[in-house]
Design a protein around this motif. Structure first.
Motif, PDB file in Angstrom:
ATOM      1  N   TRP A   1       0.874  -1.114   0.053  1.00 26.63           N
ATOM      2  CA  TRP A   1       0.102  -0.102   0.174  1.00 26.63           C
ATOM      3  C   TRP A   1       1.013   1.210  -0.054  1.00 26.63           C
ATOM      4  O   TRP A   1       2.322   1.406   0.314  1.00 26.63           O
ATOM      5  N   ARG A   2       0.336   2.411  -0.431  1.00 24.06           N
ATOM      6  CA  ARG A   2       0.975   3.600  -0.336  1.00 24.06           C
ATOM      7  C   ARG A   2       0.913   4.347   0.896  1.00 24.06           C
ATOM      8  O   ARG A   2       0.027   4.359   1.732  1.00 24.06           O
ATOM      9  N   ARG A   3       2.188   4.620   1.423  1.00 27.37           N
ATOM     10  CA  ARG A   3       2.300   5.172   2.959  1.00 27.37           C
ATOM     11  C   ARG A   3       1.257   6.429   2.698  1.00 27.37           C
ATOM     12  O   ARG A   3       1.471   7.209   1.993  1.00 27.37           O
ATOM     13  N   GLY A   4       0.595   6.474   3.881  1.00 24.95           N
ATOM     14  CA  GLY A   4      -0.177   7.694   4.090  1.00 24.95           C
ATOM     15  C   GLY A   4      -1.465   7.934   3.170  1.00 24.95           C
ATOM     16  O   GLY A   4      -1.939   8.988   3.209  1.00 24.95           O
ATOM     17  N   ARG A   5      -1.792   6.841   2.260  1.00 24.33           N
ATOM     18  CA  ARG A   5      -2.828   6.884   1.418  1.00 24.33           C
ATOM     19  C   ARG A   5      -4.129   6.159   1.581  1.00 24.33           C
ATOM     20  O   ARG A   5      -4.979   5.969   0.728  1.00 24.33           O
ATOM     21  N   LEU A   6      -3.876   5.496   2.827  1.00 18.67           N
ATOM     22  CA  LEU A   6      -5.193   4.520   3.060  1.00 18.67           C
ATOM     23  C   LEU A   6      -6.327   5.317   3.728  1.00 18.67           C
ATOM     24  O   LEU A   6      -6.262   5.929   4.870  1.00 18.67           O
ATOM     25  N   SER A   7      -7.403   4.997   3.557  1.00 19.13           N
ATOM     26  CA  SER A   7      -8.794   5.744   4.278  1.00 19.13           C
ATOM     27  C   SER A   7      -8.961   4.759   5.313  1.00 19.13           C
ATOM     28  O   SER A   7      -8.300   3.727   5.594  1.00 19.13           O
ATOM     29  N   THR A   8      -9.747   5.150   6.027  1.00 17.44           N
ATOM     30  CA  THR A   8     -10.081   4.444   7.772  1.00 17.44           C
ATOM     31  C   THR A   8     -10.370   3.226   7.283  1.00 17.44           C
ATOM     32  O   THR A   8     -10.241   2.193   7.707  1.00 17.44           O
ATOM     33  N   SER A   9     -11.586   2.839   6.282  1.00 14.16           N
ATOM     34  CA  SER A   9     -11.887   1.737   5.742  1.00 14.16           C
ATOM     35  C   SER A   9     -10.957   0.591   5.306  1.00 14.16           C
ATOM     36  O   SER A   9     -10.606  -0.472   5.637  1.00 14.16           O
ATOM     37  N   ALA A  10      -9.778   1.070   4.458  1.00 15.98           N
ATOM     38  CA  ALA A  10      -9.107   0.476   3.767  1.00 15.98           C
ATOM     39  C   ALA A  10      -8.012  -0.024   4.790  1.00 15.98           C
ATOM     40  O   ALA A  10      -7.334  -1.090   4.610  1.00 15.98           O
ATOM     41  N   ARG A  11      -7.663   0.858   5.791  1.00 16.37           N
ATOM     42  CA  ARG A  11      -6.760   0.660   6.854  1.00 16.37           C
ATOM     43  C   ARG A  11      -7.237  -0.560   7.619  1.00 16.37           C
ATOM     44  O   ARG A  11      -6.639  -1.498   8.031  1.00 16.37           O
ATOM     45  N   LEU A  12      -8.568  -0.334   8.162  1.00 21.68           N
ATOM     46  CA  LEU A  12      -9.112  -1.726   8.805  1.00 21.68           C
ATOM     47  C   LEU A  12      -9.350  -2.962   8.014  1.00 21.68           C
ATOM     48  O   LEU A  12      -8.915  -4.066   8.654  1.00 21.68           O
ATOM     49  N   LEU A  13      -9.483  -2.921   6.701  1.00 22.17           N
ATOM     50  CA  LEU A  13      -9.423  -4.151   6.092  1.00 22.17           C
ATOM     51  C   LEU A  13      -8.085  -4.666   5.819  1.00 22.17           C
ATOM     52  O   LEU A  13      -7.877  -5.850   5.978  1.00 22.17           O
TER      53      LEU A  13
END
Length: 310
Positions: A274-286
């Protein structure tokens, strides 16, 4: 004119013209007319208080002021683009895009996503397969939030967690003189005609040509293939050989080819990226859910996961 009246539009025009040093090409990139670009540059020069370009009938060049200012403008535009990209991480998105490199999804992706629908009932998970023309599986172009891929990839600010390790194998025509061997070394194969990924694959193509083992010896590239189907078909026809991973020997075995282990190559990794600093909350939880499957009894075997950063 007040310098605080300078707009992002004018700065982007300056950036593009500073790269092209040609009004026609710059106008085409910006989808505007040459007169409109000329007028915008004159407006920007009025704000700046000096000429940014020298122009005659034959050439366009940056003035000393333009050369000094252009790197600062580009840094500022990069910061604006980063701020816009970061907006997705601040506003939660109930849609997460997962790209996977062809050949990885069949085994790993659906194990990593096991029970995700139950854990995130309101989340839409989109999975998209990418061929060898984009080994970043959508990360490079921003079309994927999370990617399942095989390094190396040429993308800035990427974080990865290894989810699998595989050995190298040679994919040979069944009639090849080495096809009946039980194992091979890489040196035995470097002079063979080889089927490779498209040039757009960049370092990934070099990796799968074993460029590090060639010591400057050029590869005998006879064909390009963007998918395993195309690659194995070319090999079966006797066009050339290819290098791949041990799992592909099971997934893509067919009449006309033989897979032989290469015993002296480092393992090939499969990773979640993943790209550092580019994840939404939902993407981070997934992503955290996917990483948690790596330590379960029935999940893929891998080193311990690392929590994704924002």
């Amino acid at each position: 004119m007040a310098r605080h009246d300078i707009t992002l539009r004018l700065l982007r025009y300056f950036d593009v013209l500073g790269s092209e040093l040609n009004y026609r090409r710059a106008a085409e990139r910006l989808f505007i007319s040459q007169p409109a670009l000329s007028a915008a540059i004159r407006q920007l020069e009025g704000h700046a208080g000096g000429r940014l370009f020298d122009r005659d009938t034959h050439s366009v060049s940056l003035t000393p002021l333009g050369r000094e200012w252009l790197p600062l403008v580009r840094a500022a535009l990069h910061g604006v683009d980063d701020a816009i990209d970061a907006l997705a991480t601040l506003v939660d998105d109930e849609h997460v895009r997962i790209g996977y490199l062809i050949g990885t999804g069949a085994d790993l992706l659906f194990q990593l996503l096991e029970h995700a629908d139950r854990a995130f009932p309101g989340l839409t998970i989109e999975t998209v397969e990418h061929d060898f023309s984009d080994p970043s599986a959508g990360l490079a172009g921003g079309t994927s939030d999370i990617a399942l891929l095989r390094p190396p990839i040429d993308v800035d600010a990427v974080e990865m967690v290894t989810v699998a390790e595989e050995s190298w194998v040679a994919c040979l025509p069944r009639t090849h003189r080495l096809a009946e061997r039980t194992e091979l070394t890489i040196d035995e194969l470097l002079d063979e005609p080889i089927v490779v990924a498209p040039a757009s694959a960049g370092p990934w193509r070099d990796y799968w040509m074993a460029a590090d083992a060639r010591r400057g010896r050029p590869a005998n590239v006879v064909a390009e293939a963007a998918t395993y189907e195309a690659e194995t078909t070319l090999v079966a026809r006797g066009v050339g050989i290819s290098f791949t991973t041990s799992s592909l020997a099971r997934l893509y075995d067919r009449p006309g080819i033989r897979f032989v282990p290469i015993v002296d190559r480092p393992v090939s990794l499969t990773a979640l990226a993943w790209r550092r600093g580019r994840l939404s909350t939902s993407a981070r939880l997934l992503l955290q859910h996917m990483l948690s499957t790596l330590t379960s009894d029935d999940g893929p075997s891998t080193p311990g996961p690392r929590a994704p950063s924002r």
